[in-house]
Every structure is written in structure tokens, then in C-alpha cells.
Design a protein around this motif. Sequence first.
Motif, mmCIF file in Angstrom:
data_model
loop_
_atom_site.group_PDB
_atom_site.id
_atom_site.type_symbol
_atom_site.label_atom_id
_atom_site.label_comp_id
_atom_site.label_asym_id
_atom_site.label_seq_id
_atom_site.Cartn_x
_atom_site.Cartn_y
_atom_site.Cartn_z
ATOM 1 N N THR A 341 -17.225 -68.107 43.359
ATOM 2 C CA THR A 341 -17.710 -69.144 42.438
ATOM 3 C C THR A 341 -17.336 -68.789 41.004
ATOM 4 O O THR A 341 -17.682 -67.717 40.523
ATOM 5 C CB THR A 341 -19.255 -69.213 42.512
ATOM 6 O OG1 THR A 341 -19.602 -69.327 43.881
ATOM 7 C CG2 THR A 341 -19.789 -70.393 41.743
ATOM 8 N N ARG A 342 -16.621 -69.673 40.347
ATOM 9 C CA ARG A 342 -16.239 -69.420 38.959
ATOM 10 C C ARG A 342 -16.961 -70.387 38.038
ATOM 11 O O ARG A 342 -16.751 -71.612 38.134
ATOM 12 C CB ARG A 342 -14.720 -69.560 38.776
ATOM 13 C CG ARG A 342 -13.874 -68.744 39.711
ATOM 14 C CD ARG A 342 -14.291 -67.278 39.826
ATOM 15 N NE ARG A 342 -14.022 -66.488 38.641
ATOM 16 C CZ ARG A 342 -14.925 -65.675 38.067
ATOM 17 N NH1 ARG A 342 -16.146 -65.564 38.536
ATOM 18 N NH2 ARG A 342 -14.599 -64.967 37.009
ATOM 19 N N PRO A 343 -17.825 -69.858 37.166
ATOM 20 C CA PRO A 343 -18.587 -70.727 36.274
ATOM 21 C C PRO A 343 -17.669 -71.659 35.475
ATOM 22 O O PRO A 343 -16.605 -71.237 35.034
ATOM 23 C CB PRO A 343 -19.275 -69.732 35.321
ATOM 24 C CG PRO A 343 -19.231 -68.401 36.005
ATOM 25 C CD PRO A 343 -18.057 -68.426 36.921
ATOM 26 N N GLY A 344 -18.073 -72.902 35.365
ATOM 27 C CA GLY A 344 -17.298 -73.859 34.575
ATOM 28 C C GLY A 344 -16.300 -74.656 35.400
ATOM 29 O O GLY A 344 -15.738 -75.628 34.922
ATOM 30 N N THR A 345 -16.060 -74.244 36.659
ATOM 31 C CA THR A 345 -15.144 -75.021 37.507
ATOM 32 C C THR A 345 -15.970 -76.007 38.350
ATOM 33 O O THR A 345 -17.129 -75.725 38.669
ATOM 34 C CB THR A 345 -14.335 -74.101 38.455
ATOM 35 O OG1 THR A 345 -15.255 -73.370 39.274
ATOM 36 C CG2 THR A 345 -13.471 -73.122 37.685
ATOM 37 N N PRO A 346 -15.388 -77.162 38.721
ATOM 38 C CA PRO A 346 -16.167 -78.187 39.427
ATOM 39 C C PRO A 346 -16.819 -77.695 40.724
ATOM 40 O O PRO A 346 -17.955 -78.070 41.028
ATOM 41 C CB PRO A 346 -15.130 -79.266 39.733
ATOM 42 C CG PRO A 346 -14.036 -79.054 38.754
ATOM 43 C CD PRO A 346 -14.024 -77.604 38.399
ATOM 44 N N ALA A 347 -16.136 -76.828 41.483
ATOM 45 C CA ALA A 347 -16.676 -76.420 42.783
ATOM 46 C C ALA A 347 -17.916 -75.536 42.653
ATOM 47 O O ALA A 347 -18.675 -75.380 43.618
ATOM 48 C CB ALA A 347 -15.597 -75.702 43.589
ATOM 49 N N ALA A 348 -18.112 -74.955 41.486
ATOM 50 C CA ALA A 348 -19.248 -74.043 41.290
ATOM 51 C C ALA A 348 -20.577 -74.764 41.474
ATOM 52 O O ALA A 348 -21.593 -74.141 41.790
ATOM 53 C CB ALA A 348 -19.166 -73.407 39.903
#
Length: 440
Positions: A341-348
Motif C-alpha cells: 500500500t502506497r499512501p497517496g495512490t488510488p488503490a491505498a
Amino acid sequence: MSAPKKLYIKTYGCQMNVYDSERMAETLGGQGYVETKTPDDADMILLNTCHIREKAAEKVYSELGRFKGLKAEKPDLKIGVAGCVAQAEGEEIMRRQPLVDLVVGPQSYHRLPEMEAKAGAGEKVLDTDFPEEDKFEKLKRRPKAKRGPTAFLTVQEGCDKFCAFCVVPYTRGAEVSRPADRILREAEDLVERGVREITLLGQNVNAYHGAGPNGDMTLAQLIWELDKVEGLERIRFTTSHPNDMMDDLIEAHGTCAKLMPYLHLPVQAGSDKILKRMNRSHTAESYIRLIERIRAARPDILISGDFIVGFPEETEEDFQATLDLVEEVKYGTAYSFKYSTRPGTPAAERAQVDPKEADDRLQRLQALLTRQQREVQDSMVGRELGVLFEKKGRFPGQMVGKSDYLHAVHVADCDAEIGDLRRVRIVSSGANSLAGELIA
Ligand code: SAH
Ligand code: SF4
Ligand code: F3S
């Protein structure tokens, strides 16, 4: 003249960071720095970082913590963070780790000399701009020193694709291509320095559209220009996106002798539902048809891929579709990752898959990929291939190089020199490399 200052650079992440580290070291060379292989005697430490997965980003902070003792012993030691964590976290790095003197993003490292001077005067400096100017134009021409036979050359940077899991469009910015004449000049300089193989780099390298003498050029057109560079024997490129795999590039794989039969073409997943949610804008079917067209142009091409398992909302059935796709394509090599999970990306923001389930899927996928990889490697036995020798082996008289397909090849009693491209008959296949003998 004062003794040279010592620079220790540690590089994480992708090949583009390897290229950037070279350029940063060369730039600081102008300030009197020479590279050292250990942080212990350094006057400046630079970590060139990667933000792609959580683990990669966290590594930076644990590594920085280890420099505390060094800094206490040597208060003049400067510590810098460059690369994608620098871009993504900026000032947060200095807050979390007060040892850090300097933070520089991947698009502004041509300003390192000024930043180093300020840091030397005791200032904390941060530059994570996406400047208007082209950093490559601002950097001095590369030094002439002799170097090894392979090199990376960045031709395109940034990404406009915004896959739902990925930080690259945020850390590297919008897609930009370098003008063709600059690339050709850099390639010629590298060849003069002993380089025989160049890997063209871009986050979306096949979307290359740099200015040429008669308008924008495609990657294939650039490759044909490089094909004319005397002394350059091999051309590779990475990483490509399936949607940018143009006809002229596919054709070049069949007709350009210097272009190696190896293509890294990430698909990420085999389920159309997941591909859609990843914002990949291709389907499993369109990817498989594309591979067929590429293999029609170059039947022996080795296909490499990237995969993510456990993307939000991935079911067992979706995962099965990934396994099916892998079975159909047959990869010569592949990189597979558990979704991070990468903060700021839609999938998060979406429902996450149970981490244990994701681990299990990763293991199953890797078992399949490893088996395929081994089969493709074993199929080289008995064939005659080009091998570019890169270094001496562990045993006297042994040399190690890379085949056209990028497998490591060991040759005993070998009279080839580093930088020689020779024909080799492959005699056996081991765990991670091939063994062969020189032909004539
Ligand atoms: N520009 C390239 C490479 C991007 S990063 C491309 O488009 O393929 C390299 C690989 O890291 C990706 O292909 C993907 O498989 C993986 N990756 C990127 N973001 C990730 C994330 N959040 N979690 C797990 N793997 C990721
Ligand atoms: Fe990331 Fe997708 Fe761009 Fe590759 S194409 S860099 S995976 S956003
Ligand atoms: Fe990592 Fe940045 Fe490369 S996030 S993979 S170093 S582009």
C-alpha cells in the motif's frame, strides 16, 4: 592541492537510480569528490533511494540510523538523501532523521554542487523541485575515463500512466523524452570509454518521443540511429508498457542485429477485473496477442515480466487468471511482488487482501515462474550464443559474461578479455547461470 574528499553513494531501486548515481558522483567529482566503497572514510554519504514499496522506503531510515556513530566521530560528515523517497517525503526525512543535511529529488540533482556548498557552510538544504530546465543539459559532459563494457543510458523519464498502485508518476513526474542528438552523443562518448552494450532506460521507455532532426522520433527510430554507432555491439531497453509497443519497435526486434532478443514487458496481473482496477488499460487477451506478434517477429525472444499479487479485491479466481496467463506466455525471467500500500495512490483506499493469503499466492506464483525460468535457461544448452565478457570468474582462467538473452555464462580456460563479444557453445545449465566454451 588539498586531498580529495570522499563520496559514498548507496543505490536502491531500479536501473534509473543506478544511472542517476553515476551522474551524481560525476557532478560531485567537479567539487573535488572521489568515490569510496565504504561509508567509514566518507566526507559525504548519499543514499539514492526507492519508494516503490513500503519496505524499500523504510530501509532508508534504518540505514540512516546506522550513520549516527560516524557523524559523532566526524561532525563535518555530510549526509544526503536523493531519489524517490527524497521526492516523496522531502522535509519529513529531516524531521524524522536530524542527521540528514541534504535532500535532493531525482529531477534536481544537477544542483548538487550548490547544495553541497551550502551544506558545507552548515545549512540544511532541500530541493525537490521539478524544474523547467533539463537536468541533463545542466550537468557537465561526462568524464572520459575508461569504464566497463555495459552501461545504462536514460532516454525517457517519468510516467503519465498512473497505475492505481504506483508512486512513480508522483516521484518522477510527467513523461519527458531527451532529444535524440544528446542521447547519440552520450552513447558515442560511452563507446569511446569502452562500452559495448547500452541499455536505454525509461519508466516507459517505449513511449519515447524525443526530438529528432525531422520531428519527434520513436524508440525504434532512435535504436536504428544507435545501430550506426561503430563499436557499439548490443542495444537493450527497459521498461516497456504493453500499450506503447509500436509496430516499428516490434519489427526492429526481427531486423536490427544489435537489438538483443530480450524484452521486459510487465503485465502485473491476468484478471481483466484486476487489470481494470489497476488502471492498466490493457486486457490479459490483448497482452497475449501482443506477445504473439512480438514472437512472430523474433521467435526466440526471451520475455520478462513483473507481477503484483494481492492487489485490493483480488480473489482466488483472479489469481488463477494470473497463473493461467503465465502458463500461456512462458516467461524467461520475472519479478513478482506482494502488493504494498502506497499512501497517496488510488488503490491505498480500497479493501486490502489478507496478507497471509497474499503471501501464499506469491509463493505459488514464484514457484511457477521459477520453473519456467529454469526451463528457458536449460533450453540454451547446446546452442551457440553471443557472450559479452564482463569480468573474471572465481577460478583462474575463468571469465564471466552475459548471453544475448541476459543469462550469466561462465567459460573456463577462456582467452577472451573483458569487453570482448565472442561466440560460445553452451554446455550446461546450473542454478543461476550457464557454462559454455568458446567457439574457435
Ligand atoms: N515503469 C515500470 C516499472 C515500475 S516499478 C512499469 O511500468 O512496469 C517496477 C515494478 O514494481 C512494477 O512493474 C510493479 O510490478 C511493482 N510495483 C509497483 N508498485 C508496487 C506496489 N505498490 N506494490 C507492489 N509492487 C509494486
Ligand atoms: Fe508505475 Fe504504471 Fe507508470 Fe509503470 S506504467 S511507472 S507501473 S504508473
Ligand atoms: Fe524506485 Fe523510483 Fe525506480 S520508486 S523503482 S527508484 S523510479
